[in-house]
Design a protein around this motif. Structure first.
Motif, PDB file in Angstrom:
ATOM      1  N   GLY A   1       0.904  -1.088  -0.027  1.00 21.18           N
ATOM      2  CA  GLY A   1       0.099   0.052  -0.107  1.00 21.18           C
ATOM      3  C   GLY A   1       1.073   1.255  -0.173  1.00 21.18           C
ATOM      4  O   GLY A   1       0.338   2.400  -0.324  1.00 21.18           O
ATOM      5  N   LEU A   2       2.316   1.182   0.378  1.00 21.46           N
ATOM      6  CA  LEU A   2       2.972   2.339   0.412  1.00 21.46           C
ATOM      7  C   LEU A   2       3.409   2.577  -0.866  1.00 21.46           C
ATOM      8  O   LEU A   2       3.990   3.770  -1.308  1.00 21.46           O
ATOM      9  N   GLY A   3       3.041   1.824  -2.032  1.00 19.99           N
ATOM     10  CA  GLY A   3       3.361   2.152  -3.543  1.00 19.99           C
ATOM     11  C   GLY A   3       2.133   2.691  -4.248  1.00 19.99           C
ATOM     12  O   GLY A   3       1.869   2.773  -5.431  1.00 19.99           O
ATOM     13  N   PHE A   4       0.855   2.728  -3.319  1.00 20.13           N
ATOM     14  CA  PHE A   4      -0.370   3.052  -4.191  1.00 20.13           C
ATOM     15  C   PHE A   4      -0.840   4.446  -3.748  1.00 20.13           C
ATOM     16  O   PHE A   4      -1.089   4.942  -2.513  1.00 20.13           O
ATOM     17  N   PRO A   5      -1.026   5.274  -4.759  1.00 17.96           N
ATOM     18  CA  PRO A   5      -0.965   6.605  -4.470  1.00 17.96           C
ATOM     19  C   PRO A   5      -2.294   7.184  -3.814  1.00 17.96           C
ATOM     20  O   PRO A   5      -2.318   7.981  -2.885  1.00 17.96           O
ATOM     21  N   ARG A   6      -3.304   6.234  -3.898  1.00 24.51           N
ATOM     22  CA  ARG A   6      -4.581   6.657  -3.275  1.00 24.51           C
ATOM     23  C   ARG A   6      -4.193   6.434  -1.606  1.00 24.51           C
ATOM     24  O   ARG A   6      -4.837   7.419  -0.715  1.00 24.51           O
ATOM     25  N   PHE A   7      -3.501   5.458  -1.151  1.00 23.24           N
ATOM     26  CA  PHE A   7      -3.251   5.304   0.082  1.00 23.24           C
ATOM     27  C   PHE A   7      -2.396   6.297   0.707  1.00 23.24           C
ATOM     28  O   PHE A   7      -2.508   7.011   1.846  1.00 23.24           O
ATOM     29  N   VAL A   8      -1.316   6.771   0.037  1.00 28.09           N
ATOM     30  CA  VAL A   8      -0.180   7.675   0.536  1.00 28.09           C
ATOM     31  C   VAL A   8      -0.739   8.952   0.501  1.00 28.09           C
ATOM     32  O   VAL A   8      -0.057  10.108   1.107  1.00 28.09           O
ATOM     33  N   THR A   9      -2.000   9.395  -0.215  1.00 21.29           N
ATOM     34  CA  THR A   9      -2.369  10.620  -0.168  1.00 21.29           C
ATOM     35  C   THR A   9      -3.563  10.758   0.593  1.00 21.29           C
ATOM     36  O   THR A   9      -4.212  11.991   0.951  1.00 21.29           O
ATOM     37  N   ASP A  10      -4.161   9.674   1.402  1.00 29.06           N
ATOM     38  CA  ASP A  10      -5.169   9.848   2.305  1.00 29.06           C
ATOM     39  C   ASP A  10      -4.751  10.054   3.730  1.00 29.06           C
ATOM     40  O   ASP A  10      -4.018   9.290   4.516  1.00 29.06           O
ATOM     41  N   PRO A  11      -5.047  10.924   4.431  1.00 32.72           N
ATOM     42  CA  PRO A  11      -4.540  11.462   5.700  1.00 32.72           C
ATOM     43  C   PRO A  11      -5.070  10.333   6.705  1.00 32.72           C
ATOM     44  O   PRO A  11      -4.379  10.466   7.786  1.00 32.72           O
TER      45      PRO A  11
ATOM     46  N   ARG B   1      -4.825   7.193   6.599  1.00 26.47           N
ATOM     47  CA  ARG B   1      -4.355   6.076   6.430  1.00 26.47           C
ATOM     48  C   ARG B   1      -2.777   6.090   6.860  1.00 26.47           C
ATOM     49  O   ARG B   1      -2.112   6.984   6.703  1.00 26.47           O
ATOM     50  N   VAL B   2      -2.328   5.136   7.422  1.00 31.23           N
ATOM     51  CA  VAL B   2      -0.983   5.024   7.953  1.00 31.23           C
ATOM     52  C   VAL B   2      -0.114   5.212   6.909  1.00 31.23           C
ATOM     53  O   VAL B   2       1.193   5.894   6.957  1.00 31.23           O
ATOM     54  N   GLU B   3      -0.048   4.788   5.476  1.00 31.15           N
ATOM     55  CA  GLU B   3       0.684   4.952   4.537  1.00 31.15           C
ATOM     56  C   GLU B   3       0.863   6.355   4.316  1.00 31.15           C
ATOM     57  O   GLU B   3       2.252   6.664   3.666  1.00 31.15           O
ATOM     58  N   SER B   4       0.024   7.389   4.596  1.00 28.10           N
ATOM     59  CA  SER B   4       0.409   8.708   4.282  1.00 28.10           C
ATOM     60  C   SER B   4       1.311   9.300   5.423  1.00 28.10           C
ATOM     61  O   SER B   4       1.708  10.225   4.878  1.00 28.10           O
TER      62      SER B   4
ATOM     63  N   LEU C   1      11.919   7.461  -0.669  1.00 31.14           N
ATOM     64  CA  LEU C   1      12.167   7.514  -2.131  1.00 31.14           C
ATOM     65  C   LEU C   1      12.358   6.430  -2.834  1.00 31.14           C
ATOM     66  O   LEU C   1      11.927   6.214  -3.972  1.00 31.14           O
ATOM     67  N   GLY C   2      12.819   5.367  -2.131  1.00 24.92           N
ATOM     68  CA  GLY C   2      13.270   4.061  -2.794  1.00 24.92           C
ATOM     69  C   GLY C   2      12.095   3.060  -2.669  1.00 24.92           C
ATOM     70  O   GLY C   2      11.542   2.453  -3.850  1.00 24.92           O
ATOM     71  N   TYR C   3      11.770   2.395  -1.482  1.00 24.35           N
ATOM     72  CA  TYR C   3      10.842   1.545  -1.315  1.00 24.35           C
ATOM     73  C   TYR C   3       9.542   1.750  -1.850  1.00 24.35           C
ATOM     74  O   TYR C   3       8.814   0.787  -2.562  1.00 24.35           O
ATOM     75  N   MET C   4       8.828   2.583  -1.450  1.00 28.73           N
ATOM     76  CA  MET C   4       7.514   3.115  -1.969  1.00 28.73           C
ATOM     77  C   MET C   4       7.423   3.128  -3.466  1.00 28.73           C
ATOM     78  O   MET C   4       6.678   2.755  -4.227  1.00 28.73           O
ATOM     79  N   THR C   5       8.432   3.982  -4.174  1.00 25.31           N
ATOM     80  CA  THR C   5       8.558   3.958  -5.553  1.00 25.31           C
ATOM     81  C   THR C   5       8.808   2.561  -6.439  1.00 25.31           C
ATOM     82  O   THR C   5       8.129   2.393  -7.254  1.00 25.31           O
ATOM     83  N   SER C   6       9.444   1.786  -5.745  1.00 24.89           N
ATOM     84  CA  SER C   6       9.649   0.498  -5.951  1.00 24.89           C
ATOM     85  C   SER C   6       8.263  -0.321  -6.080  1.00 24.89           C
ATOM     86  O   SER C   6       7.987  -1.208  -7.241  1.00 24.89           O
ATOM     87  N   LYS C   7       7.702  -0.445  -5.100  1.00 25.90           N
ATOM     88  CA  LYS C   7       6.553  -0.897  -5.132  1.00 25.90           C
ATOM     89  C   LYS C   7       5.190  -0.312  -6.014  1.00 25.90           C
ATOM     90  O   LYS C   7       4.266  -1.050  -6.374  1.00 25.90           O
TER      91      LYS C   7
END
Length: 226
Positions: A129-139, A141-144, A149-155
């Protein structure tokens, strides 16, 4: 009998996936770089295979040793560099992509002849989920709250790679999963989920039949809408 290959199967999610699929009746080949760390997988009943996913020769040798293959689980992954924006370089990104993304291409390409001979070929790619834009932009969710720069982009790349494979391999079921925040060495065992909970999604996708879905991204609660 379903024959399954799991990369990065010596510990954490890979080892638990090995255990659960053996219980489900699969013949499991547990791939790992260091065979000395295969004691637990072997004790469970898996066939331990030397497999360095960053090395073409190792990948080719491992796949050549398999008698058949029905399910490929691309699980191997690393966190990579934690460097900040002023220190993180292209070489840091290349290092994490080599294990988390390029390895999927290496192993999948080598596995295709065996998978094409299967009556029910399945590929499962472990994303996040750390590589899923909707999760990392949702306040909410913990992913946000987590940056890197590395792990998230790779996923994120794993999710797109899976979508493209699903389109280009219509005779196979190709899906990506998000294990969720699971307690493993990868996060210093800070995750709130057990490894059993963290493997619910991969087990669900690894055991689908020929009428099952393809091109999905899911977690233990079900399909994640793109």
């Amino acid at each position: 009998m379903t024959t399954t290959l799991i990369t990065g199967a010596n510990k954490g999610l890979g080892l638990e996936t090995t255990r659960r699929l053996l219980e489900a009746g699969h013949t499991v080949y547990a791939g790992m770089r260091d065979l000395s760390k295969g004691t637990e997988a072997a004790a469970l009943g898996a066939h331990v295979v030397h497999l360095d996913v960053t090395n073409d020769e190792s990948v080719a040798s491992a796949l050549a040793s398999l008698p058949a293959l029905d399910v490929l689980i691309n699980n191997a992954g690393i966190v990579g560099s934690h460097a900040g924006v002023d220190e993180f370089g292209a070489e840091d990104l290349a290092a994490v992509f080599d294990t988390n993304v390029y390895s999927i291409v290496r192993v999948t390409r080598a596995a295709l002849p065996l998978l094409r001979a299967s009556g029910n070929p399945v590929i499962v790619n472990v994303a996040s989920g750390l590589g899923f834009p909707r999760f990392v932009t949702d306040p909410a969710r913990v992913e946000s709250t987590i940056t890197g720069l590395g792990y998230m982009t790779s996923k994120a790349a794993v999710i797109m790679l899976t979508l493209q494979y699903s389109k280009m391999l219509p005779s196979m079921r190709v899906n990506a999963i998000d294990p969720g925040y699971t307690s493993t060495d990868l996060n210093g065992h800070s995750g709130h989920q057990t490894v059993t909970e963290g493997t619910d999604a991969v087990i669900a996708m690894a055991t689908i039949d020929a009428a099952g879905p393809s091109g999905l991204f899911s977690d233990r609660d079900g399909v994640i809408v793109y």
